[in-house]
Design a protein around this motif. Structure first.
Motif, PDB file in Angstrom:
ATOM      1  N   ARG A  37       0.794  -1.224   0.000  1.00 50.81           N
ATOM      2  CA  ARG A  37       0.000   0.000   0.000  1.00 50.81           C
ATOM      3  C   ARG A  37       0.828   1.276   0.000  1.00 50.81           C
ATOM      4  N   ILE A  38       2.058   1.240   0.503  1.00 51.51           N
ATOM      5  CA  ILE A  38       2.802   2.497   0.610  1.00 51.51           C
ATOM      6  C   ILE A  38       4.015   2.583  -0.322  1.00 51.51           C
ATOM      7  N   PHE A  39       4.304   1.499  -1.038  1.00 47.11           N
ATOM      8  CA  PHE A  39       5.393   1.532  -2.007  1.00 47.11           C
ATOM      9  C   PHE A  39       4.863   1.164  -3.389  1.00 47.11           C
ATOM     10  N   SER A  40       5.518   1.663  -4.421  1.00 46.52           N
ATOM     11  CA  SER A  40       5.162   1.277  -5.782  1.00 46.52           C
ATOM     12  C   SER A  40       5.907   0.002  -6.154  1.00 46.52           C
ATOM     13  N   ILE A  41       5.476  -0.626  -7.246  1.00 37.57           N
ATOM     14  CA  ILE A  41       6.077  -1.885  -7.685  1.00 37.57           C
ATOM     15  C   ILE A  41       7.562  -1.725  -7.982  1.00 37.57           C
ATOM     16  N   SER A  42       7.946  -0.557  -8.501  1.00 38.40           N
ATOM     17  CA  SER A  42       9.339  -0.337  -8.902  1.00 38.40           C
ATOM     18  C   SER A  42      10.255   0.024  -7.738  1.00 38.40           C
ATOM     19  N   ASP A  43       9.694   0.308  -6.560  1.00 41.40           N
ATOM     20  CA  ASP A  43      10.520   0.676  -5.406  1.00 41.40           C
ATOM     21  C   ASP A  43      11.312  -0.522  -4.908  1.00 41.40           C
ATOM     22  N   ILE A  44      12.547  -0.257  -4.510  1.00 39.53           N
ATOM     23  CA  ILE A  44      13.373  -1.271  -3.868  1.00 39.53           C
ATOM     24  C   ILE A  44      13.181  -1.109  -2.362  1.00 39.53           C
ATOM     25  N   VAL A  45      12.586  -2.106  -1.731  1.00 42.24           N
ATOM     26  CA  VAL A  45      12.208  -1.999  -0.324  1.00 42.24           C
ATOM     27  C   VAL A  45      13.065  -2.945   0.506  1.00 42.24           C
ATOM     28  N   SER A  46      13.752  -2.398   1.509  1.00 39.51           N
ATOM     29  CA  SER A  46      14.581  -3.226   2.374  1.00 39.51           C
ATOM     30  C   SER A  46      13.700  -4.055   3.302  1.00 39.51           C
ATOM     31  N   GLU A  47      14.262  -5.120   3.858  1.00 45.23           N
ATOM     32  CA  GLU A  47      13.493  -6.035   4.693  1.00 45.23           C
ATOM     33  C   GLU A  47      12.940  -5.361   5.947  1.00 45.23           C
ATOM     34  N   ASN A  48      13.679  -4.384   6.470  1.00 41.94           N
ATOM     35  CA  ASN A  48      13.257  -3.758   7.721  1.00 41.94           C
ATOM     36  C   ASN A  48      12.605  -2.393   7.510  1.00 41.94           C
ATOM     37  N   ALA A  49      12.223  -2.066   6.266  1.00 41.25           N
ATOM     38  CA  ALA A  49      11.662  -0.741   5.979  1.00 41.25           C
ATOM     39  C   ALA A  49      10.405  -0.473   6.790  1.00 41.25           C
ATOM     40  N   ILE A  50       9.498  -1.443   6.845  1.00 44.28           N
ATOM     41  CA  ILE A  50       8.247  -1.247   7.572  1.00 44.28           C
ATOM     42  C   ILE A  50       8.526  -1.087   9.061  1.00 44.28           C
ATOM     43  N   GLU A  51       9.486  -1.848   9.585  1.00 43.73           N
ATOM     44  CA  GLU A  51       9.841  -1.717  10.993  1.00 43.73           C
ATOM     45  C   GLU A  51      10.326  -0.308  11.301  1.00 43.73           C
ATOM     46  N   VAL A  52      11.062   0.289  10.378  1.00 48.33           N
ATOM     47  CA  VAL A  52      11.571   1.655  10.562  1.00 48.33           C
ATOM     48  C   VAL A  52      10.420   2.646  10.654  1.00 48.33           C
ATOM     49  N   TYR A  53       9.445   2.529   9.736  1.00 46.19           N
ATOM     50  CA  TYR A  53       8.311   3.461   9.742  1.00 46.19           C
ATOM     51  C   TYR A  53       7.436   3.260  10.974  1.00 46.19           C
ATOM     52  N   VAL A  54       7.246   2.017  11.370  1.00 47.05           N
ATOM     53  CA  VAL A  54       6.455   1.738  12.568  1.00 47.05           C
ATOM     54  C   VAL A  54       7.149   2.337  13.793  1.00 47.05           C
ATOM     55  N   ALA A  55       8.467   2.201  13.867  1.00 48.62           N
ATOM     56  CA  ALA A  55       9.225   2.756  15.001  1.00 48.62           C
ATOM     57  C   ALA A  55       9.090   4.284  15.060  1.00 48.62           C
ATOM     58  N   ARG A  56       9.136   4.933  13.894  1.00 52.12           N
ATOM     59  CA  ARG A  56       8.977   6.387  13.853  1.00 52.12           C
ATOM     60  C   ARG A  56       7.602   6.798  14.364  1.00 52.12           C
ATOM     61  N   LEU A  57       6.574   6.073  13.913  1.00 55.35           N
ATOM     62  CA  LEU A  57       5.216   6.422  14.329  1.00 55.35           C
ATOM     63  C   LEU A  57       5.005   6.146  15.808  1.00 55.35           C
ATOM     64  N   ARG A  58       5.584   5.082  16.302  1.00 51.73           N
ATOM     65  CA  ARG A  58       5.454   4.786  17.731  1.00 51.73           C
ATOM     66  C   ARG A  58       6.022   5.921  18.574  1.00 51.73           C
ATOM     67  N   LYS A  59       7.120   6.489  18.116  1.00 53.13           N
ATOM     68  CA  LYS A  59       7.716   7.602  18.850  1.00 53.13           C
ATOM     69  C   LYS A  59       6.789   8.814  18.843  1.00 53.13           C
ATOM     70  N   LYS A  60       6.099   9.032  17.705  1.00 53.82           N
ATOM     71  CA  LYS A  60       5.242  10.210  17.590  1.00 53.82           C
ATOM     72  C   LYS A  60       3.941  10.062  18.377  1.00 53.82           C
TER      73      LYS A  60
END
Length: 222
Positions: free
Chosen positions: A177-200
């Motif tokens: 839902r948040i990346f396009s097909i052509s994006d290269i997404v690292s294995e921990n990308a979602i964990e990074v965004y979740v961690a940022r939101l948890r802080k906020k």
């Protein structure tokens, strides 16, 4: 906003993709219907921009087939035809709006926003869960009167959870839902965004809970 652009004129499609990307949105391109059918089967889109005359068929058939499959993704048809009967046919087949070529990109973007507002509960200006208010149009959250800004993907991730609280989303579903097909997404990308939101949201009464081995869900603190 994640967009699928179905347009066989490469210059127009590429320019549209760049325009949406510059405004913080993801956009995939399909130059034909065969690829378009494949894309909608494997990923989620917030909106589809559909040309009518494509090298392997008529975009109206694509529109009709999606609606018959109960795929309700908003669709804006991009057409060079001016006849009233053509516009009526397009809307009757299930299109949410249309725009006449050539068009200004800012007008198309405005139409996209209008269609999405209609879809999201009739001009809803904010989302609320617990003691947190989310304002998508300004990319901010408010907790007990204190406002914080969100980056683009942080906003889109929170929108997913705020629209479906207490529902578990897997990492694959979130990535879709948040990346396009052509994006290269690292294995921990979602964990990074979740961690940022948890802080906020750490001072609120809500939490992004990890469901070990399954995914994440937005819930209230015990």
């Amino acid at each position: 906003m994640k967009t699928l652009i179905i347009e066989d004129t490469k210059k127009l499609a590429d320019t549209l993709q760049n325009f949406f990307s510059m405004n913080g949105n993801n956009a995939d391109i399909s130059y034909n219907l065969e690829d378009a059918y494949h894309y909608v089967e494997i990923t989620h889109y917030d909106i589809i921009l559909l040309d009518i005359m494509l090298p392997d068929g008529d975009g109206r058939n694509f529109l009709q087939k999606l609606r018959k499959k109960n795929n309700l993704t908003p669709i804006i048809v991009m057409t060079a035809k001016f006849e009233i009967s053509d516009k009526v046919d397009i809307l009757d087949l299930g299109a949410d709006d249309y725009i006449i070529k050539p068009f200004e990109f800012i007008e198309l973007e405005a139409r996209c926003r209008a269609v999405l507002r209609r879809k999201n509960n009739n001009h809803q200006q904010s989302l609320a869960f617990g003691n947190v208010n989310l304002f998508p149009q300004t990319a901010t959250i408010e907790i007990n009167g204190h406002a914080q800004s969100l980056r683009n993907r942080e906003l889109r991730l929170l929108e997913i959870f705020f629209n479906s609280p207490n529902i578990i989303f897997s990492k694959n579903q979130i990535t879709d839902r948040i990346f396009s097909i052509s994006d290269i997404v690292s294995e921990n990308a979602i964990e990074v965004y979740v961690a940022r939101l948890r802080k906020k949201i750490e001072k609120s009464n809500i939490i992004l809970e990890t469901m070990r081995g399954i995914g994440y869900k937005l819930t209230t603190k015990n």
